[in-house]
Motif scaffolding. Structure first.
Motif, PDB file in Angstrom:
ATOM      1  N   MET A  81       0.812  -1.202   0.000  1.00 21.76           N
ATOM      2  CA  MET A  81       0.000   0.000   0.000  1.00 21.76           C
ATOM      3  C   MET A  81       0.853   1.262   0.000  1.00 21.76           C
ATOM      4  O   MET A  81       0.572   2.177  -0.741  1.00 21.76           O
ATOM      5  N   ILE A  82       1.852   1.299   0.856  1.00 21.47           N
ATOM      6  CA  ILE A  82       2.703   2.492   0.933  1.00 21.47           C
ATOM      7  C   ILE A  82       3.461   2.680  -0.379  1.00 21.47           C
ATOM      8  O   ILE A  82       3.566   3.790  -0.880  1.00 21.47           O
ATOM      9  N   ILE A  83       3.943   1.574  -0.947  1.00 20.28           N
ATOM     10  CA  ILE A  83       4.675   1.658  -2.214  1.00 20.28           C
ATOM     11  C   ILE A  83       3.757   2.165  -3.322  1.00 20.28           C
ATOM     12  O   ILE A  83       4.157   2.989  -4.144  1.00 20.28           O
ATOM     13  N   ASP A  84       2.510   1.693  -3.336  1.00 18.57           N
ATOM     14  CA  ASP A  84       1.552   2.171  -4.333  1.00 18.57           C
ATOM     15  C   ASP A  84       1.303   3.670  -4.179  1.00 18.57           C
ATOM     16  O   ASP A  84       1.221   4.401  -5.169  1.00 18.57           O
ATOM     17  N   HIS A  85       1.213   4.128  -2.947  1.00 23.04           N
ATOM     18  CA  HIS A  85       0.999   5.547  -2.680  1.00 23.04           C
ATOM     19  C   HIS A  85       2.193   6.378  -3.169  1.00 23.04           C
ATOM     20  O   HIS A  85       2.020   7.418  -3.807  1.00 23.04           O
ATOM     21  N   ILE A  86       3.409   5.901  -2.874  1.00 22.88           N
ATOM     22  CA  ILE A  86       4.622   6.610  -3.311  1.00 22.88           C
ATOM     23  C   ILE A  86       4.695   6.628  -4.831  1.00 22.88           C
ATOM     24  O   ILE A  86       4.996   7.645  -5.446  1.00 22.88           O
ATOM     25  N   PHE A  87       4.429   5.500  -5.467  1.00 24.76           N
ATOM     26  CA  PHE A  87       4.460   5.412  -6.925  1.00 24.76           C
ATOM     27  C   PHE A  87       3.460   6.383  -7.551  1.00 24.76           C
ATOM     28  O   PHE A  87       3.777   7.074  -8.515  1.00 24.76           O
ATOM     29  N   ALA A  88       2.257   6.435  -6.997  1.00 28.01           N
ATOM     30  CA  ALA A  88       1.232   7.346  -7.515  1.00 28.01           C
ATOM     31  C   ALA A  88       1.673   8.799  -7.364  1.00 28.01           C
ATOM     32  O   ALA A  88       1.439   9.623  -8.253  1.00 28.01           O
ATOM     33  N   LYS A  89       2.330   9.102  -6.261  1.00 22.26           N
ATOM     34  CA  LYS A  89       2.795  10.469  -6.026  1.00 22.26           C
ATOM     35  C   LYS A  89       3.905  10.842  -7.022  1.00 22.26           C
ATOM     36  O   LYS A  89       3.934  11.946  -7.558  1.00 22.26           O
ATOM     37  N   VAL A  90       4.807   9.917  -7.277  1.00 23.79           N
ATOM     38  CA  VAL A  90       5.879  10.155  -8.244  1.00 23.79           C
ATOM     39  C   VAL A  90       5.294  10.385  -9.630  1.00 23.79           C
ATOM     40  O   VAL A  90       5.707  11.293 -10.358  1.00 23.79           O
TER      41      VAL A  90
END
Length: 84
Positions: free
Chosen positions: A1-10
């Motif tokens: 979940m956190i990785i998905d959030h970071i990826f979306a932000k990038v």
């Protein structure tokens, strides 16, 4: 979940960044490239003519004309989305 959030932000940040260069960057690139190209032209002109004065005359003229040509060429290519 956190990785998905970071990826979306990038990905969102990438979309907000313009795919263009400032005019000042294009000018500096044009000048640095032309200095290198002019040294090459002077050396070739000197080898062909045997006259250093002629070589510098050709190099100076070439420096001015090709700097302007490169700048406009760079600005036109900056508007083309192909390959970005």
């Amino acid at each position: 979940m956190i990785i998905d959030h970071i990826f979306a932000k990038v990905q969102a940040n990438k979309k907000s960044v313009k795919n263009t260069e400032r005019h000042s960057r294009s000018i500096v690139k044009a000048v640095s490239w032309r200095v290198l190209g002019t040294v090459d032209t002077i050396l070739i002109s000197w080898l062909i003519s045997g006259e250093i004065a002629i070589a510098f005359s050709i190099g100076t003229f070439e420096l001015l004309t090709k700097t302007f040509l490169y700048y406009f060429h760079e600005r036109i290519w900056n508007t083309i989305r192909w390959g970005k």
